[in-house]
Design a protein around this motif. Structure first.
Motif, short mmCIF file in Angstrom:
data_model
loop_
_atom_site.label_atom_id
_atom_site.label_comp_id
_atom_site.label_asym_id
_atom_site.label_seq_id
_atom_site.Cartn_x
_atom_site.Cartn_y
_atom_site.Cartn_z
N ALA A 1 0.82 -1.21 0.00
CA ALA A 1 0.00 0.00 0.00
C ALA A 1 0.86 1.26 0.00
CB ALA A 1 -0.93 0.00 1.21
N LEU A 2 2.07 1.17 0.53
CA LEU A 2 2.97 2.33 0.52
C LEU A 2 3.24 2.83 -0.90
CD1 LEU A 2 5.63 1.45 3.25
CD2 LEU A 2 4.23 3.52 3.18
N LEU A 3 3.18 1.92 -1.86
CA LEU A 3 3.43 2.29 -3.25
C LEU A 3 2.21 2.91 -3.91
CD1 LEU A 3 5.33 -0.97 -4.31
CD2 LEU A 3 6.33 1.21 -3.58
N TRP A 4 1.03 2.73 -3.30
CA TRP A 4 -0.22 3.16 -3.92
C TRP A 4 -0.82 4.41 -3.28
CZ3 TRP A 4 -2.89 -2.32 -3.60
CH2 TRP A 4 -2.24 -3.19 -4.48
N LEU A 5 -0.69 4.52 -1.96
CA LEU A 5 -1.48 5.51 -1.22
C LEU A 5 -0.62 6.57 -0.57
CD1 LEU A 5 -3.89 2.97 0.51
CD2 LEU A 5 -4.41 4.37 -1.49
N SER A 6 -1.24 7.72 -0.29
CA SER A 6 -0.56 8.80 0.43
C SER A 6 -0.46 8.44 1.90
CB SER A 6 -1.35 10.10 0.27
OG SER A 6 -2.64 9.97 0.86
N PRO A 7 0.47 9.04 2.65
CA PRO A 7 0.63 8.71 4.07
C PRO A 7 -0.65 8.81 4.91
CG PRO A 7 2.52 9.97 3.31
CD PRO A 7 1.54 9.95 2.18
N PRO A 8 -1.49 9.86 4.76
CA PRO A 8 -2.71 9.90 5.59
C PRO A 8 -3.72 8.80 5.23
CG PRO A 8 -2.16 12.09 4.75
CD PRO A 8 -1.33 11.11 3.99
N GLY A 9 -3.76 8.40 3.96
CA GLY A 9 -4.75 7.42 3.52
C GLY A 9 -4.35 5.98 3.80
N LEU A 10 -3.06 5.72 3.91
CA LEU A 10 -2.60 4.34 4.08
C LEU A 10 -3.12 3.70 5.37
CD1 LEU A 10 0.66 2.70 3.09
CD2 LEU A 10 0.01 2.54 5.49
N PRO A 11 -3.05 4.36 6.54
CA PRO A 11 -3.57 3.72 7.76
C PRO A 11 -5.06 3.39 7.68
CG PRO A 11 -2.17 5.59 8.32
CD PRO A 11 -2.41 5.65 6.85
N ILE A 12 -5.84 4.24 6.98
CA ILE A 12 -7.27 3.96 6.82
C ILE A 12 -7.46 2.68 6.01
CG2 ILE A 12 -9.43 4.80 5.81
CD1 ILE A 12 -8.45 7.65 6.37
N PHE A 13 -6.70 2.57 4.91
CA PHE A 13 -6.80 1.38 4.07
C PHE A 13 -6.39 0.13 4.84
CE2 PHE A 13 -4.57 -1.65 1.30
CZ PHE A 13 -5.61 -2.02 0.47
N PRO B 1 2.63 9.90 8.39
CA PRO B 1 1.81 11.11 8.22
C PRO B 1 2.26 12.19 9.20
CG PRO B 1 0.58 9.44 9.42
CD PRO B 1 1.85 8.78 8.96
N VAL B 2 1.83 13.41 8.98
CA VAL B 2 2.30 14.52 9.81
C VAL B 2 1.94 14.32 11.27
CG1 VAL B 2 2.16 17.01 10.19
CG2 VAL B 2 2.14 16.10 7.85
N HIS B 3 0.71 13.86 11.53
CA HIS B 3 0.25 13.68 12.90
C HIS B 3 -0.29 12.27 13.09
CE1 HIS B 3 0.63 17.99 13.56
NE2 HIS B 3 -0.12 18.21 12.48
N GLY B 4 -0.05 11.70 14.27
CA GLY B 4 -0.56 10.37 14.58
C GLY B 4 0.25 9.72 15.68
N ILE B 5 -0.35 8.74 16.36
CA ILE B 5 0.36 8.03 17.42
C ILE B 5 1.56 7.29 16.84
CG2 ILE B 5 0.18 6.10 19.05
CD1 ILE B 5 -2.69 6.96 19.60
#
Length: 471
Positions: free
Chosen positions: A116-128, A204-208
């Motif tokens: 998924a790192l190759l497909w999605l942006s940093p904020p969207g990857l955790p959701i996926f 992503p910029v913000h997150g645990i």
């Protein structure tokens, strides 16, 4: 006496001692290692947590992680419950989806993240990642729960014309209650871990997860462990809340509405049923063979025969629960309203007595003042006044049978099927109920097919016809 009470009282104490022991062991190891930068003490860890809680950045990171996890959960929940409902009614869809579910559960989380790192942006990857992790768990639990629904309750609901949505709301979902919440608790546990793993790797910029990665980069063990404690607490809180909700019994409420201008009334006109060469076989056993007859509402049609003679099968054929192997049934009117008092009762376990009686109404759970008056009259005639508000498992077998009969009588119908409706009822009340059934149905005069071992004709004012179910 409730035997679960001692366990409930013991659980908080055991949990307290368990956590206390963990803290003592942690503090002891920290003192033994004596290297705060590598293994901080409990007091150092608490001080770091307090410091983090006082910063705005902490709450921004927390909210972003919660947002990603909840979005992933909502997407997985909606898709899982939709597909499980479809799969319940379609064996093809169930088999079609199964390989996808197996593959999704088998792929390691780290593989999903790296791809998924190759497909999605940093904020969207955790959701996926959270969606991908939670969906198969939710789907399998929802489907298992829906499949546990009592088939006989579903048959009962179909006979009284409950549509797919009504059956889902009042039968399938309450039946799947335990499975659903168990699945949600398990999915949440995996989901939060997946979200944080996704944040650690995508940054992503913000997150645990982002906070953990920064703490690890600066070799700040105190902050890394503090973020870990926060992650554990989030998972614990959601698990605790879900268990609280799951522990609450499923409850429904009847809603009183104003009298509708349009009411579905059943007239006292002629009602007829013609059976032509009807046949039904179970495996090699012929239950009904070449049965032809004409029934009408001009008499009460009695089946007085031994068990196993095919009387219940005949009623199930008329109700549409079973399909005949051959033959024909001609109804007048063509699409009759059918009400059924079942020999095996079929009360909905999570409905109160009043709700079970009202369930036969097309408008359920909405009832009019007239409906409520009829329900109370039926309860009184069945001598059940003292049991108002009770669930089926709080009633005796005979009391359940009377509720079953009251539900059948509550629905004005063209055809009334009574399969041993007075089983388990004392003799004096049986005699009175026989007369009451005749009086209650006199206004709309349904075609009554009554299977019984009793000599009911002695207590009926109208004419009686004997029905023979031959093999």
């Amino acid at each position: 006496m409730n035997q679960s009470n001692p366990i409930k009282r013991l659980k908080p104490t055991a949990t307290f001692y368990s956590i206390t022991l963990l803290i003592i062991l942690w503090q002891g190891l920290a003192m033994l290692v004596n290297y705060p930068d590598l293994f901080p003490s409990v007091t150092d860890l608490l001080a770091t947590l307090a410091e983090m809680l006082g910063t705005k950045a902490f709450y921004i990171a927390l909210c972003n992680t919660l947002y990603r996890g909840l979005i992933g959960f909502i997407l997985a929940f909606v898709l899982a419950i939709s597909l499980s409902a479809i799969a319940l009614n379609s064996q093809f869809i169930k088999v079609f989806i199964h390989p996808w579910i197996v593959i999704m559960r088998s792929i390691p989380v780290i593989s999903i993240v790296l791809i998924a790192l190759l497909w999605l942006s940093p904020p969207g990857l955790p959701i996926f990642i959270s969606f991908f992790t939670m969906f198969p768990i939710l789907y399998q639990n929802f489907l298992s729960g829906l499949e546990q629904t009592d088939r006989k309750l579903v048959e009962m609901a179909k006979v009284i014309k409950k549509n797919n949505l009504q059956r889902l709301l009042y039968l399938y979902l309450p039946s799947a209650h335990a499975y659903a919440f168990s699945g949600m608790a398990t999915a949440m546990g995996f989901g939060w871990r997946s979200v944080i793993i996704g944040e650690v790797l995508s940054g992503p910029v913000h997150g645990i997860g982002t906070g953990m990665k920064k703490a690890q980069a600066f070799i700040d063990m105190k902050e890394l462990l503090a973020w870990t404690v926060i992650a554990v607490l989030i998972s614990f809180i959601f698990d605790y809340v879900l268990k609280l909700i799951a522990a609450k019994p499923v409850k429904f409420k009847l809603s009183e509405v104003s009298q509708s201008k349009k009411t579905n009334t059943i007239s006292a006109d002629i009602k007829e049923l013609t059976l032509i060469s009807l046949n039904k076989k179970f495996n090699s056993k012929q239950v009904i063979q070449n049965l032809s007859m004409q029934l009408s509402n001009q008499t009460v049609n009695l089946i007085q025969t031994a068990s196993g003679s095919g009387k219940t099968s005949l009623m199930n054929l008329i109700a549409g629960i079973l399909k005949a192997d051959s033959g024909q049934m001609i109804f007048n009117p063509e699409q009759p309203v059918i009400s059924f008092s079942y020999q095996d009762i079929r009360l909905v376990p999570w409905f109160t007595m009043e709700q079970n009686i009202a369930f036969s109404l097309p408008s359920f759970p909405n009832i009019t003042q007239d409906d409520l008056q009829k329900i109370n009259t039926l309860i009184h005639q069945m001598e059940l006044d003292e049991h108002k508000g009770k669930l089926p498992d709080e009633l005796s077998g005979g009391e359940q049978q009377r509720v079953n009969l009251a539900r059948a009588l509550m629905l004005p119908c063209h055809i009334l099927l009574l399969d041993e409706p007075l089983n388990g009822i004392e003799d004096s009340l049986k005699k009175r109920l026989i007369k009451f059934i005749e009086d209650w149905t006199s206004s709309y005069k349904p075609l009554i097919l009554w299977a019984t071992h009793l000599e009911v004709e002695a207590y009926l004012k109208g004419d009686v016809s004997e029905v023979r179910v031959s093999r």
